[in-house]
Design a protein around this motif. Structure first.
Motif, PDB file in Angstrom:
ATOM      1  N   GLY A  82      -8.425  -4.216   0.638  1.00 54.87           N
ATOM      2  CA  GLY A  82      -7.189  -3.429   0.700  1.00 54.87           C
ATOM      3  C   GLY A  82      -6.757  -2.933  -0.663  1.00 54.87           C
ATOM      4  N   PRO A  83      -5.788  -2.029  -0.724  1.00 53.76           N
ATOM      5  CA  PRO A  83      -5.205  -1.347   0.432  1.00 53.76           C
ATOM      6  C   PRO A  83      -6.063  -0.155   0.865  1.00 53.76           C
ATOM      7  CG  PRO A  83      -4.074  -0.693  -1.588  1.00 53.76           C
ATOM      8  CD  PRO A  83      -5.116  -1.701  -1.982  1.00 53.76           C
ATOM      9  N   GLY A  87     -10.008  -1.522  -2.233  1.00 57.82           N
ATOM     10  CA  GLY A  87     -10.371  -2.720  -3.005  1.00 57.82           C
ATOM     11  C   GLY A  87      -9.490  -2.936  -4.218  1.00 57.82           C
ATOM     12  N   MET A  88      -8.436  -2.130  -4.373  1.00 53.83           N
ATOM     13  CA  MET A  88      -7.624  -2.224  -5.589  1.00 53.83           C
ATOM     14  C   MET A  88      -6.670  -3.419  -5.595  1.00 53.83           C
ATOM     15  SD  MET A  88      -8.931  -0.003  -7.468  1.00 53.83           S
ATOM     16  CE  MET A  88      -7.897   0.449  -8.860  1.00 53.83           C
ATOM     17  N   PHE A  89      -6.607  -4.186  -4.501  1.00 54.15           N
ATOM     18  CA  PHE A  89      -5.848  -5.433  -4.507  1.00 54.15           C
ATOM     19  C   PHE A  89      -6.572  -6.520  -5.309  1.00 54.15           C
ATOM     20  CE2 PHE A  89      -3.307  -4.757  -0.311  1.00 54.15           C
ATOM     21  CZ  PHE A  89      -2.264  -4.204  -1.025  1.00 54.15           C
ATOM     22  N   ASP A  90      -7.830  -6.294  -5.660  1.00 57.85           N
ATOM     23  CA  ASP A  90      -8.568  -7.289  -6.466  1.00 57.85           C
ATOM     24  C   ASP A  90      -9.532  -6.537  -7.374  1.00 57.85           C
ATOM     25  OD1 ASP A  90      -9.704  -9.544  -7.525  1.00 57.85           O
ATOM     26  OD2 ASP A  90     -10.941  -9.993  -5.764  1.00 57.85           O
ATOM     27  N   GLN A 127      -4.825  -9.350   7.640  1.00 57.93           N
ATOM     28  CA  GLN A 127      -3.576  -8.979   6.993  1.00 57.93           C
ATOM     29  C   GLN A 127      -3.828  -7.729   6.155  1.00 57.93           C
ATOM     30  OE1 GLN A 127      -1.047 -10.859   7.780  1.00 57.93           O
ATOM     31  NE2 GLN A 127      -2.100 -12.623   8.648  1.00 57.93           N
ATOM     32  N   VAL A 128      -2.799  -7.301   5.445  1.00 60.03           N
ATOM     33  CA  VAL A 128      -2.966  -6.071   4.675  1.00 60.03           C
ATOM     34  C   VAL A 128      -3.962  -6.168   3.543  1.00 60.03           C
ATOM     35  CG1 VAL A 128      -0.816  -4.860   5.064  1.00 60.03           C
ATOM     36  CG2 VAL A 128      -0.924  -6.668   3.352  1.00 60.03           C
ATOM     37  N   THR A 129      -4.340  -7.356   3.119  1.00 57.04           N
ATOM     38  CA  THR A 129      -5.309  -7.391   2.027  1.00 57.04           C
ATOM     39  C   THR A 129      -6.696  -6.983   2.510  1.00 57.04           C
ATOM     40  OG1 THR A 129      -5.745  -9.738   2.341  1.00 57.04           O
ATOM     41  CG2 THR A 129      -4.081  -9.154   0.709  1.00 57.04           C
ATOM     42  N   GLU A 130      -6.869  -6.881   3.833  1.00 58.29           N
ATOM     43  CA  GLU A 130      -8.142  -6.426   4.412  1.00 58.29           C
ATOM     44  C   GLU A 130      -9.313  -7.244   3.882  1.00 58.29           C
ATOM     45  OE1 GLU A 130      -8.335  -2.121   3.825  1.00 58.29           O
ATOM     46  OE2 GLU A 130      -6.153  -2.047   4.033  1.00 58.29           O
ATOM     47  N   ALA A 131      -9.139  -8.549   3.872  1.00 57.52           N
ATOM     48  CA  ALA A 131     -10.193  -9.425   3.380  1.00 57.52           C
ATOM     49  C   ALA A 131     -11.329  -9.508   4.402  1.00 57.52           C
ATOM     50  CB  ALA A 131      -9.629 -10.815   3.116  1.00 57.52           C
ATOM     51  N   THR A 132     -12.545  -9.576   3.888  1.00 55.68           N
ATOM     52  CA  THR A 132     -13.703  -9.741   4.772  1.00 55.68           C
ATOM     53  C   THR A 132     -14.659 -10.737   4.135  1.00 55.68           C
ATOM     54  OG1 THR A 132     -15.496  -8.605   5.937  1.00 55.68           O
ATOM     55  CG2 THR A 132     -14.961  -7.804   3.743  1.00 55.68           C
TER      56      THR A 132
ATOM     57  N   GLY B 504       4.263  -3.857   6.111  1.00 59.80           N
ATOM     58  CA  GLY B 504       4.148  -2.425   5.906  1.00 59.80           C
ATOM     59  C   GLY B 504       2.949  -2.021   5.074  1.00 59.80           C
ATOM     60  N   ARG B 505       2.034  -1.359   5.685  1.00 59.80           N
ATOM     61  CA  ARG B 505       0.818  -0.958   5.015  1.00 59.80           C
ATOM     62  C   ARG B 505       1.085   0.270   4.165  1.00 59.80           C
ATOM     63  NH1 ARG B 505      -5.008  -1.793   7.484  1.00 59.80           N
ATOM     64  NH2 ARG B 505      -4.206  -3.716   8.323  1.00 59.80           N
ATOM     65  N   LYS B 506       0.776   0.168   2.904  1.00 56.05           N
ATOM     66  CA  LYS B 506       1.064   1.301   2.029  1.00 56.05           C
ATOM     67  C   LYS B 506      -0.251   1.989   1.706  1.00 56.05           C
ATOM     68  CE  LYS B 506       3.258   3.998  -0.657  1.00 56.05           C
ATOM     69  NZ  LYS B 506       4.232   4.947  -0.148  1.00 56.05           N
ATOM     70  N   ARG B 507      -0.323   3.236   2.045  1.00 54.98           N
ATOM     71  CA  ARG B 507      -1.544   3.969   1.744  1.00 54.98           C
ATOM     72  C   ARG B 507      -1.326   4.863   0.542  1.00 54.98           C
ATOM     73  NH1 ARG B 507      -5.263   3.366   5.757  1.00 54.98           N
ATOM     74  NH2 ARG B 507      -4.425   2.438   7.627  1.00 54.98           N
TER      75      ARG B 507
END
Lengths: 315, 517
Positions: A82-83, A87-90, A127-132, B504-507
């Motif tokens: 995510g987001p 991949g910019m959350f990590d 969740q929003v972090t879209e972890a896989t 809330g998903r922020k794009r």
């Protein structure tokens, strides 16, 4: 016994470091003996290495160009996408960490996913972090590397599940990798050596389960499966066969198993509660037939010996 | 401003999780610094809607190095919401497990994370003690490094005796703990602690715990070092000598303002003494002047972090964690919020504990010299010396009271809100929790690393270690070891500091500040 030297790189993605600290708890062999006796060269570990940042970058670039061979890649923690898949959350140096994981996996002789987050996504996977995970997203094949990924020695990612993964499993897997013992994997690519029996096997509360002597509060000695949310009979894992820190396991200490080796960990329903209908758990022990199980449990409860009903045995 | 700086970025390895420090250098000295947590994991929002007890399972997974501290904060919040006081044996078992985790963390951090930098041959090629430092601290092969791996691992067996495993057990539950070890296991626990204490005295201190307690001033510390070869050759003595040779007393000053939430609630019937019902005191301090803690003065500022903008800092009961990839990327640069106490930047950790607990050696050091890498790391090195005796006492009390209660039935969690505020290995940790209909409706966490590693706030005030970095000499920007000492003296635990969320998903496009040009 001296083995040809193999190189090891340990990468942390979206995780807590718990697998590293589990690993450090290994006793026979401990991590010092392990690296020495197996002739493993630890190129890098985020918590243990002390090379300078510049040397580390050089090492990474040499691995990525193939100049530095990488025999075993261990990945701890999920791949955070995510987001919106960026991949910019990590990030590392402003670049998504997931790209580094992908590129290192392309160079590795063998890839070990250490812990449930690296295997299946774990925390953050819905969740929003879209972890896989590396080759699974929860129960779905694919993950970061894709269904068809094979490491240079031709193997899929080997999933060492658990939150954290049991220290003996990490060490055992490294021994197998160093000595090139072939793996036999289950449907979720977990080695059956450690993931073919349930956590329930070896549980000291087993006899209580057998006679359906159940608890509905903490601090007692009976079975935690029917009301307290224990997943011991539902999931594979070695927690009661290979004890933790050479001493114990959660169920032995009165803590239900949370099913942390399962691709769907963490489950959506509350921990410490067993989802049930009229007192009957919705999920039954791995592989049992519901009708047979109900008849058997009814008879077993009626046949329960007094010393179990009175909880006179020590767990 | 972060834009157009010509500094270097220091990736700090051996931090749990992801931390990148960017510093600006003029004439070989750091003139400005930005600390960026580069990972976002979403734990706080993940908690919303989950079962009332789920914090006991989920939050330990925030950090594998200090999972019990999150468990403790989570359970104290639930105890308070439930209005239950755990029985004495539960207090003893919880405290012992937490103390074991803290002690192993102190020793591992000191030797495997901090001292190992002195085995950096490139950075310290001119240091007379370099060969000795390498012989002691080289990863996986140094004498002290090997001993620490082995001794801490055995110490942690004590947590497994109490709670089944380490890391990531959930044996603390509202009302107490889930089991009481058999008497033979309690004896084993005592042997484990005794054995570790003997090793700590022999190797780390080079003297008995009792001898160390007499070190109550700078003069007494100097005298202690002069006293014997044993003292000088111990890990602590060697650290003090290296510290002098490398100027650690002049490095890493920081805000000179300290915060401790206090910890280790005393059993009702115990010979261990404390104040206000706790072994370690809560408070905050300006220099060595200690004030009582007022939890309402805590607020988090998000002006420089990637979270939805707020007009003003919010108390964690009102705070939210919404990741927000903003366009003003020159100003925001971290996934860590900026917690402030009464609007002030504070540092937390063992040094803060020593000051707020009134330890004379540290009052003297801070009073005379102010905070530094030396005093901060010294506090961590010797913290076990102040708790190991107390662990022995509580184990003996467990033996005497082995038939007493360890759990008070607390099945249903009522509606309510409470905070679990404790002192973790790395400092002040708080969980602010609200429960409604057996579900969590609100969960906010402030970790020690958020206090220490925060970005700037709206007033422009730097976070604690950003401030401490100013003035650090950088001899080699490819190998900035002194900056590493400064950061590591705070013992970063970055996974802990990563605020997480859901919802809330922020794009949209997002640029991270670190690496911006």
């Amino acid at each position: 016994m001296m083995h040809p030297q193999k190189t090891v790189y340990w990468l942390q993605g979206g995780g807590c470091g718990g697998d590293t600290f589990s690993f450090l708890g290994s006793e026979f062999p401990d991590v010092i003996e392990l690296f020495r006796r197996l002739n493993l060269q630890l190129l890098w570990h985020p918590s243990l290495s002390n090379s300078s940042p510049a040397d580390h970058e050089l090492l990474l670039s040499n691995i990525l160009t193939g100049e530095q061979p990488l025999d075993i890649l261990l990945v701890e923690g999920s791949v955070i996408c995510g987001p919106a898949g960026t991949g910019m959350f990590d990030t590392k140096n402003g670049q998504p960490k997931k790209e580094l994981i992908y590129n290192l996996a392309a160079q590795a002789g063998l890839v070990l996913a250490v812990g449930t987050c690296a295997c299946f996504g774990g925390f953050g996977s819905d969740q929003v972090t879209e972890a896989t995970g590396l080759q699974f997203a929860r129960k779905e094949r694919g993950g970061l590397l894709g269904v068809n990924y094979r490491s240079k020695n031709g193997q899929p990612v080997v999933n060492l599940a658990g939150c954290p993964c049991h220290h003996d499993v990490i060490v055992g897997a490294l021994i197998s990798a160093a000595t090139e013992v072939a793996w036999e994997l289950d449907e979720y690519q977990r080695p059956i050596e450690w993931f073919s029996t349930t956590v329930h096997q070896g549980c000291t509360r087993n006899e209580y389960h057998e006679y359906r002597v159940e608890e509905s509060d903490f601090g007692e000695m009976g079975c935690l499966f029917f009301h307290m949310g224990c997943a011991g009979p539902l999931v594979p894992g070695p927690c009661n066969k290979l004890l933790w820190n050479q001493q114990s396991s959660k169920p032995r200490a009165g803590v239900p198993c949370f099913g942390c080796t399962d691709p769907d960990f963490p489950r959506a329903t509350p921990f410490f509660q067993t989802p049930n209908i009229e007192g009957i758990p919705i999920s039954l022990p791995m592989g049992v037939n519901r009708a047979h199980y109900m008849v058997y449990k009814g008879m077993a409860a009626a046949a329960a010996p007094e010393h179990l009903k009175k909880r006179t045995s020590k767990v | 401003m972060i834009l157009n700086t010509t500094g270097i970025t220091i990736p700090v390895n051996r931090a749990e999780g992801d931390l990148e420090i960017r510093v600006e250098i003029e004439d070989g000295v750091v003139t400005d610094a930005w600390s960026a947590g580069t990972m976002y994991r979403g734990f706080e929002t993940m908690m919303r809607g989950r079962g009332a007890l789920d914090g006991l399972v989920v939050t330990p997974r925030i950090c594998g190095i200090c999972s019990l501290t999150h468990l403790t904060a989570a359970v104290e919040a639930l105890d308070a919401i439930s209005g239950v006081v755990p029985p004495d044996n539960a207090r003893r078992l919880r405290n012992l497990a937490l103390m074991i985790e803290t002690v192993q963390s102190d020793v591992r951090q000191s030797i495997l994370m901090f001292m190992v930098d002195f085995a950096n041959r490139q950075a310290y090629r001119g240091l007379p003690a370099l060969d000795e430092a390498c012989a002691r601290y080289a990863p996986l092969s140094g004498r002290a490094a090997i001993e620490v791996v082995r001794e801490t691992k055995r110490l942690l067996q004590g947590v497994a005796i109490i709670g089944g495993q380490w890391p990531h057990t959930s044996f603390m539950v509202p009302g107490g703990v889930t089991s009481m070890p058999d008497i033979s296991k309690i004896l084993q626990l005592r042997i484990i602690i005794e054995r570790f204490t003997a090793w700590y005295e022999r190797t780390v201190l080079g003297c008995s715990l009792e001898r160390w307690q007499a070190v109550d001033s700078i003069a007494a510390l100097d005298a202690w070092l002069e006293e014997s070869e044993q003292h000088r050759n111990s890990e602590l003595g060697f650290f003090l000598q290296l510290a002098r040779q490398t100027g650690l007393a002049e490095l890493g000053r920081g805000p000179n303002c300290f915060l401790s939430f206090g910890n280790l609630p005393l059993p009702e019937d115990t010979t261990v003494s404390g104040r206000g019902g706790r072994f370690q005191q809560a408070g905050w301090a300006e220099g060595t002047t200690v004030h009582p803690l007022d939890a309402t003065k805590i607020a988090e500022d998000t002006s420089h972090a990637w979270f939805a903008p707020k007009k003003e800092p919010l108390h964690p009961y009102d705070g939210e964690t919404k990741p927000y990839a903003s366009g003003h990327s020159g100003q925001v640069y971290s996934w860590i919020k900026a917690p402030r106490y009464g609007g002030r930047v504070v540092e937390t950790g063992p040094l803060a504990e020593m000051i707020i607990d009134g330890r004379p050696l540290f009052l003297d050091l801070i009073g005379q010299q102010g905070p530094s890498v030396l005093v901060r790391q010294l506090a961590r090195f010797i913290r076990p010396a102040y708790v190991l005796d107390t662990m022995h006492i509580w184990i003996d009390e467990l033996r005497r009271h082995s038939m007493d209660f360890f759990y008070r039935s607390t099945r249903a969690i009522p509606d309510g809100e409470a905070a679990g505020m404790i002192q973790a290995a790395r400092g002040a940790l708080g969980h602010w929790v609200k429960v409604e209909d057996e579900r969590i409706t609100h969960y906010q966490i402030i970790t020690p690393t958020a206090w220490n590693g925060s970005p700037r706030d709206a007033s422009g005030a730097r976070g604690a270690w950003e401030a401490a970095l100013i003035g650090t000499p950088i001899d080699d920007s490819a190998n900035p070891v002194a900056a590493g000492h400064v950061i590591r003296s705070f013992d970063p635990c970055l996974v802990c500091a990563v605020h997480c969320l859901v919802g809330g998903r922020k794009r949209g496009r997002m640029t991270l500040g670190v690496g911006n040009r």
